[in-house]
Design an enzyme around this catalytic site. Structure first.
Site, mmCIF file in Angstrom:
data_model
loop_
_atom_site.group_PDB
_atom_site.id
_atom_site.type_symbol
_atom_site.label_atom_id
_atom_site.label_comp_id
_atom_site.label_asym_id
_atom_site.label_seq_id
_atom_site.Cartn_x
_atom_site.Cartn_y
_atom_site.Cartn_z
ATOM 1 N N LYS A 56 -1.432 -0.540 -46.762
ATOM 2 C CA LYS A 56 -2.795 -0.728 -46.268
ATOM 3 C C LYS A 56 -3.426 0.627 -45.900
ATOM 4 C CE LYS A 56 -1.940 -5.386 -44.423
ATOM 5 N NZ LYS A 56 -1.995 -6.257 -43.221
ATOM 6 N N TYR A 67 -6.920 -13.001 -49.831
ATOM 7 C CA TYR A 67 -6.371 -13.755 -48.710
ATOM 8 C C TYR A 67 -6.608 -15.261 -48.819
ATOM 9 C CZ TYR A 67 -4.621 -9.704 -46.258
ATOM 10 O OH TYR A 67 -3.884 -8.588 -45.916
ATOM 11 N N ARG A 93 9.700 -9.033 -47.635
ATOM 12 C CA ARG A 93 9.202 -9.566 -46.344
ATOM 13 C C ARG A 93 10.158 -9.177 -45.207
ATOM 14 N NH1 ARG A 93 4.004 -12.012 -45.779
ATOM 15 N NH2 ARG A 93 4.808 -13.699 -44.511
ATOM 16 N N THR A 148 4.319 -10.021 -38.540
ATOM 17 C CA THR A 148 2.925 -9.559 -38.575
ATOM 18 C C THR A 148 2.588 -8.579 -37.437
ATOM 19 O OG1 THR A 148 2.314 -11.689 -39.541
ATOM 20 C CG2 THR A 148 0.523 -10.371 -38.618
ATOM 21 N N ASN A 195 -0.879 -2.960 -39.419
ATOM 22 C CA ASN A 195 0.566 -3.123 -39.613
ATOM 23 C C ASN A 195 1.071 -2.555 -40.942
ATOM 24 O OD1 ASN A 195 -0.522 -5.067 -41.227
ATOM 25 N ND2 ASN A 195 0.259 -6.816 -40.063
ATOM 26 N N HIS A 225 1.056 -4.893 -46.708
ATOM 27 C CA HIS A 225 0.974 -6.316 -47.047
ATOM 28 C C HIS A 225 2.091 -6.632 -48.029
ATOM 29 C CE1 HIS A 225 -0.334 -10.167 -48.609
ATOM 30 N NE2 HIS A 225 -0.042 -9.679 -49.803
ATOM 31 N N GLU A 282 -1.269 -13.024 -56.639
ATOM 32 C CA GLU A 282 -1.729 -11.726 -56.136
ATOM 33 C C GLU A 282 -1.584 -10.639 -57.215
ATOM 34 O OE1 GLU A 282 0.333 -11.080 -52.392
ATOM 35 O OE2 GLU A 282 -0.630 -12.825 -51.491
HETATM 36 P P1 ADP Z 1 1.206 -11.116 -42.863
HETATM 37 O O1 ADP Z 1 0.494 -9.889 -43.391
HETATM 38 O O2 ADP Z 1 2.309 -10.744 -41.919
HETATM 39 O O3 ADP Z 1 1.657 -12.052 -43.953
HETATM 40 P P2 ADP Z 1 -1.027 -12.940 -42.270
HETATM 41 O O4 ADP Z 1 -1.082 -13.309 -43.715
HETATM 42 O O5 ADP Z 1 -0.951 -14.035 -41.249
HETATM 43 O O6 ADP Z 1 0.150 -11.900 -41.954
HETATM 44 O O7 ADP Z 1 -2.341 -12.111 -41.914
HETATM 45 C C1 ADP Z 1 -2.823 -11.126 -42.780
HETATM 46 C C2 ADP Z 1 -3.169 -9.877 -42.015
HETATM 47 O O8 ADP Z 1 -4.262 -10.166 -41.145
HETATM 48 C C3 ADP Z 1 -2.085 -9.361 -41.093
HETATM 49 O O9 ADP Z 1 -1.124 -8.563 -41.763
HETATM 50 C C4 ADP Z 1 -2.890 -8.599 -40.083
HETATM 51 O O10 ADP Z 1 -3.265 -7.313 -40.551
HETATM 52 C C5 ADP Z 1 -4.140 -9.453 -39.941
HETATM 53 N N1 ADP Z 1 -4.048 -10.459 -38.848
HETATM 54 C C6 ADP Z 1 -3.505 -11.684 -38.931
HETATM 55 N N2 ADP Z 1 -3.615 -12.367 -37.767
HETATM 56 C C7 ADP Z 1 -4.270 -11.533 -36.928
HETATM 57 C C8 ADP Z 1 -4.712 -11.627 -35.569
HETATM 58 N N3 ADP Z 1 -4.513 -12.719 -34.862
HETATM 59 N N4 ADP Z 1 -5.349 -10.577 -35.018
HETATM 60 C C9 ADP Z 1 -5.562 -9.452 -35.736
HETATM 61 N N5 ADP Z 1 -5.189 -9.293 -37.023
HETATM 62 C C10 ADP Z 1 -4.545 -10.303 -37.619
#
Ligand code: ADP
Length: 200
Positions: free
Chosen positions: A13, A53, A118, A124, A155, A158, A169
Site C-alpha cells: 500500500k 474492495y 495472509r 488487519t 497496515n 493488502h 483481484e
Molecule cells: P484486511 O486488509 O486485513 O483483509 P479488510 O478487508 O477488513 O482487512 O479491510 C480492508 C482495509 O481497510 C484494511 O486493510 C484497512 O486498511 C482498512 N480498514 C478496515 N477496517 C477499518 C477500520 N475499522 N478503520 C480503519 N481502517 C479500516
C-alpha cells in the site's frame, strides 16, 4: 491444477512504499518459497479501489462486523450497530488512502499461496497483529488512532482473503500477458517427490 500453481494478489500500500519497505515485504514472501509471477508499480483511481474492495459481495458486511466486534472486544461502544454504515466510512477513507501514492501490485504463486501470505501479513490492526508478521513487526497503527482521525488504518499491505477473491483481484489488476510463467530452481526441493541428484 497442482497445488503449487495457487496464486494470490498482494499490494504494498502507499504507506509501505513511503516507509521504504517494498524490499522487506517482498523478501518475506520470497523466503517462504513463493514465486513472484507479476509485479508493477501503479497509481490507481477511486473507481479501481471501489471495484477492488467490492469484488466480494460479502466484504461490506464482514468488514463492518469485524470492526464492530473489535470495538466491543476493547470495551468501546461502536458509533453504529449497522455493519454497512461502518463499511461506508471505511471504504471512503480507504479510497483516499489507496489513491494517495504509488502502490506495488504483485502476484505470488506457490502451494497455499493465499493462506501463507495472509499468515505472513497478519491481522488487519497492526497493534494486535502477531509479532513476526509484516503488520505486527513494521507498523504501530491501531483502530483507536485511525478512527480518532477518521482515516484508514495504515497496515502496509493488502493480500487476498480467499482463492476466489484472489482470482477476481488478479483479473482486476493484471492483464494475462503481465504475468510470467517460469521455473525457479528451488521448486525442485520444495515440490519434487524425488530429490536424487544432489550429491556428486
Ligand atoms: P484486511 O486488509 O486485513 O483483509 P479488510 O478487508 O477488513 O482487512 O479491510 C480492508 C482495509 O481497510 C484494511 O486493510 C484497512 O486498511 C482498512 N480498514 C478496515 N477496517 C477499518 C477500520 N475499522 N478503520 C480503519 N481502517 C479500516
Amino acid at each position: 491444477m497442482h497445488p503449487k500453481k495457487e496464486r494470490t494478489f498482494v499490494a504494498v500500500k502507499p504507506d509501505g512504499v513511503q516507509r521504504s519497505l517494498i524490499g522487506e515485504i517482498i523478501g518475506r514472501f520470497e523466503k517462504v518459497g513463493l514465486k513472484l509471477v507479476g509485479m508493477k508499480m501503479v497509481v490507481v483511481d477511486q473507481e479501481h479501489i471501489e471495484k477492488h474492495y467490492t469484488l466480494d459481495p460479502e466484504w461490506r458486511r464482514i468488514t463492518g462486523e469485524k470492526t464492530i466486534a473489535s470495538y466491543k472486544a476493547k470495551g468501546l461502544v461502536p458509533w453504529t450497530e449497522d455493519p454497512f454504515e461502518v463499511t461506508d466510512r471505511v471504504l471512503k477513507n480507504l479510497i483516499s488512502f489507496m489513491t494517495s501514492g504509488p502502490v506495488v501490485a504483485m502476484v505470488w504463486e506457490g502451494a497455499h499461496a493465499v493462506k501463507l501470505v495472509r499468515k505472513l501479513v497478519g491481522g488487519t490492526e497492526p497493534l494486535t497483529s502477531d509479532v513476526g508478521t509484516i503488520r505486527g513487526d513494521f507498523v504501530l497503527d491501531s483502530y483507536a488512532m485511525s478512527d480518532g482521525d477518521n482515516r484508514s488504518i495504515r497496515n502496509l499491505v493488502h493480500a487476498s482473503g480467499s482463492v476466489e477473491d484472489s482470482a477476481k483481484e488478479i483479473d482486476l489488476w493484471f492483464k494475462k500477458d503481465e504475468m510470467i510463467n517460469y521455473k525457479l530452481v528451488q521448486e525442485a526441493i520444495l515440490y519434487d517427490v524425488n530429490i536424487d541428484g544432489i550429491l556428486e
